[in-house]
Design an enzyme around this catalytic site. Structure first.
Site, mmCIF file in Angstrom:
data_model
loop_
_atom_site.group_PDB
_atom_site.id
_atom_site.type_symbol
_atom_site.label_atom_id
_atom_site.label_comp_id
_atom_site.label_asym_id
_atom_site.label_seq_id
_atom_site.Cartn_x
_atom_site.Cartn_y
_atom_site.Cartn_z
ATOM 1 N N GLY A 29 5.969 29.259 -36.150
ATOM 2 C CA GLY A 29 5.367 29.356 -34.831
ATOM 3 C C GLY A 29 3.928 28.897 -34.862
ATOM 4 O O GLY A 29 3.338 28.690 -35.924
ATOM 5 N N GLY A 34 -3.923 28.962 -35.432
ATOM 6 C CA GLY A 34 -3.266 28.220 -36.492
ATOM 7 C C GLY A 34 -1.760 28.214 -36.366
ATOM 8 O O GLY A 34 -1.191 28.686 -35.380
ATOM 9 N N ASP A 144 -5.411 43.680 -30.330
ATOM 10 C CA ASP A 144 -4.462 42.768 -29.680
ATOM 11 C C ASP A 144 -3.023 43.194 -29.990
ATOM 12 O O ASP A 144 -2.178 42.361 -30.305
ATOM 13 C CB ASP A 144 -4.702 41.329 -30.145
ATOM 14 C CG ASP A 144 -4.045 40.299 -29.211
ATOM 15 O OD1 ASP A 144 -3.798 40.650 -28.033
ATOM 16 O OD2 ASP A 144 -3.779 39.174 -29.654
#
Length: 711
Positions: A29, A34, A144
């Site tokens: 992914g 990155g 997050d």
């Protein structure tokens, strides 16, 4: 291999073939910072390797953020996170490798299967609460947490991606006016006071994640991130569809003010009260009340007192710092064990090495716990030590050195021409053997003085094993060579059947060496027992499955069985050659890259992610399992009372061998390079009631093995 290519908008035209020495196999992914690749280590371990986008590799801010991500992920030590295996934030294309977690992201699972059932939600919430406990207790705020950053593994949820996490002691701060996070899963304070975000913001995100898992949507839903932000700050959450028994807990997590939200431990207690059949209480050792403590809370551990002037090195004249604390141990005998493999001991000084697994007598009853740190070597990594000639013989960053095991005094140093090693130093043939130059050379030192005795070039692509008096090397052609360790001269060569390149293993108390050759398809393993002095074959057996020897006891060989498809250990096997009998005990949950040690008929396994378990081959069952909250640990060692192992942050931990409960641990010793990943984790050295260990900051230390609660 042709460099990997991506297609589609925004894809990098060409992806790297390697990150460090890890070959990148496929793309898992891509994100804002990155690309995440599937890769494998040299041993075949599956890894997820994150490589920073080429256009950001030259950006100082992104490099700083990536260094922060590595440091944060490195500090986190828990069974519900993906352990960091290796990293290089300073590479041309910075990268970080973590263990590959098989299983879908929570976002994918909900999209494909719909909302979770109440029992699944309780397990998810308990796992995430425990993950946040582990993250917060090392001073990190994730910031997050969202469904795509939660992987659903067989043994529980795993929290990943620390790209915008912030250690409390980090100097990298959120820029004024810049919003960092994912609005549907951000806490009100992340919009109002981004510089004041603390652990409670992750609890808010946990509540939002649970609503998503229960309903397929968030508690604040809109196509516009601006409307979502307004709702998060001002509106009440929409909990329609959340099971009634969980709704109140989730509502507390979504409180507007951070101080009104529960802590992870409070969440686990509430979940336990909801379902007595589902125990979410993790082991938390009771606080020891020390001098000055009042019994009302955790007492402060006293610093060890200084033990006189600094120790002086013999030749270089550099200082060696040592601190000591008096403890009392029983005098007498003990067997020196290094990760379940023999380390020949010369505690009485002079003469030939003691026989493998023999009893070695310790010194006087009074023993002072000590800590010694080299002050002039620099470098990184944990010192790797063995014992011999009455000394601790260690190697770190191109420097071999000897310590007095009684008090940590530096006895000698020897600068090695090349600081790269392919493994630990070994005591064999009365000499200290150091594999150098990536395993292409071996240098032998006199353990009494550190003087070099011989150097030998080794064949390329070989695997080495050391015994009491011999160095055994096997090349890619499967040919085993036996070398006399005292002289470096070749004594015999032997081809071993079975196909492929065999592995070599030797164990404490066992005079034999075991060569294991696994078939290419993993369906069978040929095990050959050899006399290391002559190369004579003592017995051979063809066993079913992909097997690796990990220990021996009472005439039986113990092996781990690996599922070649998943790359995970799924069973423990005992083979008794005299009876030609095989016993196989399946593990309740397959394990990733476990280290193992054998005590009687019980095998103790410490897996990547921190699961420590005891498997009894006689009864054919798992005796106990403990989630140690250690992301990476050394191979365990065991005595009659405890199982010991070292964590990647330098902690030494002790677990009760019969009950499977944590009974003690030392402080972490990361040093100044806390963002670096230690590749090799040496197992502790156990000698009777004395336990010796090393840490990433370069220290070598000794404690009383009989009383881990006093560490």
């Amino acid at each position: 291999m042709t460099p990997q290519r991506n297609t589609g908008a925004g894809a990098e035209a060409e992806l790297p073939e390697y990150a460090g020495h890890y070959r990148l196999e496929s793309c898992l992914g891509s994100g804002g910072m990155g690309v995440v690749h599937l890769a494998r280590s040299t041993s075949g371990l599956k890894l997820a390797v994150k490589v920073v986008h080429a256009q950001y590799a030259k950006d100082r801010e992104f490099r700083g953020r990536f260094r922060q991500e590595v440091a944060a992920a490195r500090k986190v030590s828990g069974a519900f996170t993906a352990p960091v295996v290796d990293a290089d934030p300073e590479a041309e294309r910075p990268w970080m490798a973590t263990l590959f977690i098989p299983g879908p992201a929570l976002s994918e699972h909900v999209k494909r299967n719909g909302p979770m059932a109440p029992a699944q939600l309780r397990r998810l919430m308990a796992g995430l609460a425990e993950a946040l406990r582990d993250i917060h207790r090392v001073g990190v705020v994730h910031r997050d947490l969202k469904p795509s950053n939660v992987l659903l593994a067989e043994d529980g949820p795993k929290v990943i991606d620390f790209g915008i996490s912030r250690p409390k002691d980090s100097e990298l701060r959120t820029e004024t006016g810049k919003l960092i996070g994912t609005p549907p899963f951000m806490a009100p304070e992340q919009f109002r006071r981004p510089r004041e975000v603390g652990p409670a913001a992750d609890i808010f995100a946990l509540g939002s994640v649970l609503v998503h898992a229960a309903t397929g949507r968030g508690p604040f839903d809109s196509d516009s991130p601006y409307i979502v932000a307004y709702q998060v700050v001002h509106d009440e959450p929409d909990l329609t569809g959340v099971p009634e028994e969980l709704a109140l807990v989730v509502q507390r997590c979504l409180a507007k003010e951070p101080e009104d939200r529960p802590t992870p431990d409070e969440l686990m207690r509430e979940l336990r009260s909801l379902s007595a059949s589902y125990d979410t209480q993790a082991f938390i050792p009771a606080q020891r009340v020390m001098a000055g403590g009042n019994g009302d809370g955790p007492a402060q551990e006293k610093e060890p007192s200084a033990a006189g002037p600094e120790r002086k090195a013999l030749k270089p004249g550099k200082a060696w710092k040592a601190t000591r604390r008096r403890v009392v141990v029983a005098a007498g005998a003990g067997v020196l064990v290094l990760g379940g493999v023999v380390a020949s001991a010369l505690w009485l000084g002079g003469g030939d090495p003691a026989p493998v697994g023999s009893t070695v007598h310790g010194s006087a009853a009074a023993f002072e716990a000590w800590q010694a740190e080299p002050v002039a070597t620099g470098g990184s990594g944990m010192p790797q030590c063995v014992a011999g000639a009455g000394k601790l013989l260690c190697f770190r960053s191109g420097l071999a050195f000897a310590l007095d095991p009684a008090d940590g005094r530096l006895l000698w140093r020897h600068k090695v021409a090349d600081e790269r090693t392919s493994g630990s130093p070994y005591l064999s043939g009365g000499l200290l053997l150091l594999p150098t130059h990536g395993g292409r050379k071996v240098e032998a030192l006199d353990p009494a003085s550190g003087a070099s005795r011989w150097k030998q070039d080794m064949p390329a692509n070989q695997v080495m094993e050391f015994t009491r008096s011999m160095l055994l090397a096997v090349g890619a052609n499967g040919l085993i060579t036996g070398m006399d360790s005292a002289s470096g001269l070749t004594r015999w060569t032997l081809p071993v059947s079975g196909g492929g390149t065999p592995s070599l293993s030797s164990f404490a108390g066992d005079p034999l060496v075991y060569a294991a050759s696994t078939a290419a398809d993993g369906t069978g393993t040929q095990v050959t027992a050899l006399d290391p002095v002559t190369g004579a074959q003592r017995w051979g057996a063809g066993l079913t499955g992909d097997l690796q020897p990990v220990g021996s006891a009472d005439g039986s060989l113990f092996l781990l069985s690996v599922d070649t498809t998943a790359g995970e250990t799924d069973a423990v096997v005992r083979y008794t050659p005299d009876a030609r009998a095989t016993r196989r005990v399946a593990l309740p949950v397959p394990r990733v890259a476990p280290g193992a040690t054998v005590r009687g008929d019980v095998v103790y396994l410490l897996s990547a992610g921190g699961s420590l378990e005891a498997v009894d081959l006689e009864s054919g069952k798992q005796l106990w399992e403990l989630q140690t909250s250690v992301s990476r640990g050394s191979a365990p060692v065991a005595d009659d009372r405890h199982v010991y192992f070292t964590a990647a942050d330098g902690r030494l931990l002790a677990v009760d061998r019969r009950r499977g409960t944590l009974v003690g641990q030392t402080p972490a010793r990361l040093g100044t390079n806390s963002g670096q990943v230690t590749a090799a984790l040496p197992a502790p050295l156990l000698l009777g009631s004395r336990l010796y260990a090393t840490a990433p900051d370069g220290t070598v230390f000794a404690v009383d093995a009989a009383d881990p609660g006093d560490w």
